[in-house]
Design a protein around this motif. Structure first.
Motif, PDB file in Angstrom:
ATOM      1  N   ALA A  56       0.834  -1.206   0.000  1.00  0.00           N
ATOM      2  CA  ALA A  56       0.000   0.000   0.000  1.00  0.00           C
ATOM      3  C   ALA A  56       0.865   1.251   0.000  1.00  0.00           C
ATOM      4  N   ILE A  59       2.176   1.823  -3.486  1.00  0.00           N
ATOM      5  CA  ILE A  59       1.074   2.289  -4.340  1.00  0.00           C
ATOM      6  C   ILE A  59       0.790   3.763  -4.044  1.00  0.00           C
ATOM      7  N   GLU A  60       0.758   4.121  -2.765  1.00  0.00           N
ATOM      8  CA  GLU A  60       0.491   5.508  -2.375  1.00  0.00           C
ATOM      9  C   GLU A  60       1.609   6.443  -2.822  1.00  0.00           C
ATOM     10  N   LEU A  79      -6.913   2.799  -9.525  1.00  0.00           N
ATOM     11  CA  LEU A  79      -6.134   1.972  -8.603  1.00  0.00           C
ATOM     12  C   LEU A  79      -6.197   2.519  -7.174  1.00  0.00           C
ATOM     13  N   LEU A  80      -6.040   3.829  -7.028  1.00  0.00           N
ATOM     14  CA  LEU A  80      -6.034   4.427  -5.697  1.00  0.00           C
ATOM     15  C   LEU A  80      -7.421   4.384  -5.048  1.00  0.00           C
ATOM     16  N   GLU A  83      -7.692   0.964  -3.717  1.00  0.00           N
ATOM     17  CA  GLU A  83      -6.887   0.804  -2.509  1.00  0.00           C
ATOM     18  C   GLU A  83      -7.600   1.395  -1.300  1.00  0.00           C
ATOM     19  N   ILE A  86     -10.519  -0.802  -0.197  1.00  0.00           N
ATOM     20  CA  ILE A  86     -10.005  -1.957   0.540  1.00  0.00           C
ATOM     21  C   ILE A  86      -9.553  -1.534   1.934  1.00  0.00           C
ATOM     22  N   ALA A  87      -8.857  -0.399   2.016  1.00  0.00           N
ATOM     23  CA  ALA A  87      -8.392   0.097   3.320  1.00  0.00           C
ATOM     24  C   ALA A  87      -9.577   0.338   4.254  1.00  0.00           C
ATOM     25  N   CYS A 111     -11.168   7.948  -1.468  1.00  0.00           N
ATOM     26  CA  CYS A 111     -11.783   7.038  -2.431  1.00  0.00           C
ATOM     27  C   CYS A 111     -12.691   7.788  -3.404  1.00  0.00           C
TER      28      CYS A 111
END
Length: 143
Positions: A56, A59-60, A79-80, A83, A86-87, A111
């Motif tokens: 993560a 990705i961030e 993608l973000l 993520e 999911i977070a 998101c």
């Protein structure tokens, strides 16, 4: 001046989206630098290699830098957004049913900002915009 903003015909939209993209990327960058570069150092700094938090963090870090310059905005935003969804559902929602209680407000806001960028593109001040102006419109790509 206020009347112009209230009766907006959309001419300010690219700049508003560009500003939102840049500010969001700068705020999100802190999460990646904290995890991967230990700056600023937090409880989540330095996760174990190949752990979910480590992945993560990368990705961030990379995603926020791409968003900051406005390169590949739509796929990066997709993608973000994923993520952050999911977070929220794996880290925050198990703690409590309400975001104000589980600390998930930032994940939700990130998101949905990323979903907005997915829908609108990069806005003003972006590499995507420069590339779009240089490419013929026949390729079907829009930043």
């Amino acid at each position: 001046m206020i009347d112009e903003l209230v009766e907006n015909d959309g001419r300010w939209t690219p700049w508003a989206v560009g500003a939102l993209r840049i500010v969001t990327a700068l705020l999100f960058l802190e999460h990646g630098t904290s995890k991967i570069l230990f700056f600023p150092e937090t409880a989540g700094s330095g996760p174990s290699m190949w752990s979910l938090l480590w992945v993560a963090g990368w990705i961030e870090l990379i995603g926020s830098l791409l968003l900051l310059v406005g390169l590949f905005t739509r796929p990066v935003a997709f993608l973000l957004a994923g993520e952050m969804a999911i977070a929220y559902w794996t880290v925050h929602s198990p703690k409590a049913p309400y975001p104000v209680l589980n600390g998930g407000e930032a994940a939700i806001l990130f998101c949905f900002i990323f979903l907005l960028l997915l829908a609108t593109g990069s806005g003003a001040w972006s590499v995507d915009g420069v590339l779009r102006r240089r490419r013929p419109e026949a390729d079907g790509y829009r930043a």
